[in-house]
Write an enzyme that holds these catalytic residues in place. Structure first.
Site, PDB file in Angstrom:
ATOM      1  N   ASP A   1       6.599 -14.871   1.907  1.00 44.14           N
ATOM      2  CA  ASP A   1       5.860 -13.926   2.741  1.00 44.14           C
ATOM      3  C   ASP A   1       5.685 -14.483   4.157  1.00 44.14           C
ATOM      4  OD1 ASP A   1       5.405 -12.524   0.398  1.00 44.14           O
ATOM      5  OD2 ASP A   1       3.429 -13.445   0.100  1.00 44.14           O
TER       6      ASP A   1
HETATM    7  N1  URA Z   1       4.352 -15.602  -4.128  1.00 45.23           N
HETATM    8  C1  URA Z   1       3.703 -14.972  -3.131  1.00 45.23           C
HETATM    9  O1  URA Z   1       2.717 -14.307  -3.349  1.00 45.23           O
HETATM   10  N2  URA Z   1       4.200 -15.102  -1.893  1.00 45.23           N
HETATM   11  C2  URA Z   1       5.267 -15.851  -1.596  1.00 45.23           C
HETATM   12  O2  URA Z   1       5.655 -15.942  -0.432  1.00 45.23           O
HETATM   13  C3  URA Z   1       5.923 -16.495  -2.645  1.00 45.23           C
HETATM   14  C4  URA Z   1       5.448 -16.352  -3.913  1.00 45.23           C
END
Ligand code: URA
Length: 242
Positions: free
Chosen positions: A97
């Site tokens: 993310d």
């Molecule tokens: N899980 C999440 O919530 N975000 C990420 O970036 C990776 C795994």
């Protein structure tokens, strides 16, 4: 070069040349002769050889505030901006993310990228999540066994409580073999302990050692080989952890 093309070991390729089975532009090749595979036509026992294309494998310590797609309609900073290599079109292996930091692989090897992200190969990914409050042993066990998210139940996970980081925030270590969208954040929401900070610490046997956020390094040929081996095996847990 014959060995690079997968014709055989260095020694057996030398034997092929000595035996007169290799031709360069129609002439029988000699040991030590200079050959350019882009210019010269090389035949072994009358068959053309194909050299493997050199591929690039990068381990990036993604900082927060970078998007891990190759294009972003909103024009936000992209992880590929952090690895400005000319002549190579790298793409991220899976996603982190925008606000997640940590280990992200980038490559132009589509086959390996596919294998590393496909749940079937079950590559372990480990995250540290700073969460609101102190999750009880009961909810941690629920996380391990699987939580009912909107897109299905999560697979078994490894979850450890690493301690409180302040009076109201606890640190969890969560290892997953699947990669649903925003999975860690949604799992933590599901148990009532939303994530404040999230960082991916490792993917298989690779970790962030020696790197600061924004820095990257190339994988060594040994690491690439080991990743390829993991991807080719179904039962990968012991290999990844050793
Ligand atoms: N899980 C999440 O919530 N975000 C990420 O970036 C990776 C795994």
């Amino acid at each position: 070069m014959l060995a690079q093309a997968g014709i055989g070991s260095r020694r057996s390729c030398e034997d092929l040349i000595r035996d007169g089975r290799v031709r360069v532009d129609g002439e029988i090749a000699e040991l030590g002769m200079k050959v350019d595979p882009l210019k010269n036509k090389i035949l072994v026992d009358g068959e053309g050889i194909t050299l493997p294309r050199k591929q690039t494998y990068v381990l990036l310590y993604k900082p927060k505030g970078y998007i891990s797609t190759v294009r972003d309609p909103q024009g936000r900073p992209k992880v590929t901006d952090l690895v400005p290599l000319s002549g190579v079109r790298l793409f991220p292996v899976g996603r982190l993310d925008y606000q997640t930091s940590g280990l992200l692989l980038l490559t132009d090897d589509g086959e390996l990228a596919n294998m590393l992200t496909h749940p079937r190969y079950g590559v372990w990914k480990t995250y540290h999540a700073l969460v609101q409050g102190k999750p009880s042993p009961t909810v941690l066990q629920q996380m391990r066994e699987g939580l009912p998210l909107s897109d299905g139940k999560t697979a078994q996970a490894k979850v450890r409580f690493l301690g409180m980081q302040s009076s109201d925030k606890g640190l969890l270590e969560i290892s997953l073999r699947e990669g649903k969208k925003r999975q860690v954040r949604r799992m933590c929401d599901c148990i009532g302990h939303p994530v404040h900070e999230l960082e991916r610490k490792s993917v298989a046997f690779l970790n962030l050692e020696g790197l600061s956020p924004g820095e990257y390094r190339f994988l060594t040929p040994k690491e690439v080989q080991r990743l390829k081996k993991i991807s080719k095996r179904k039962d990968t847990i012991s290999q990844q952890r050793s």
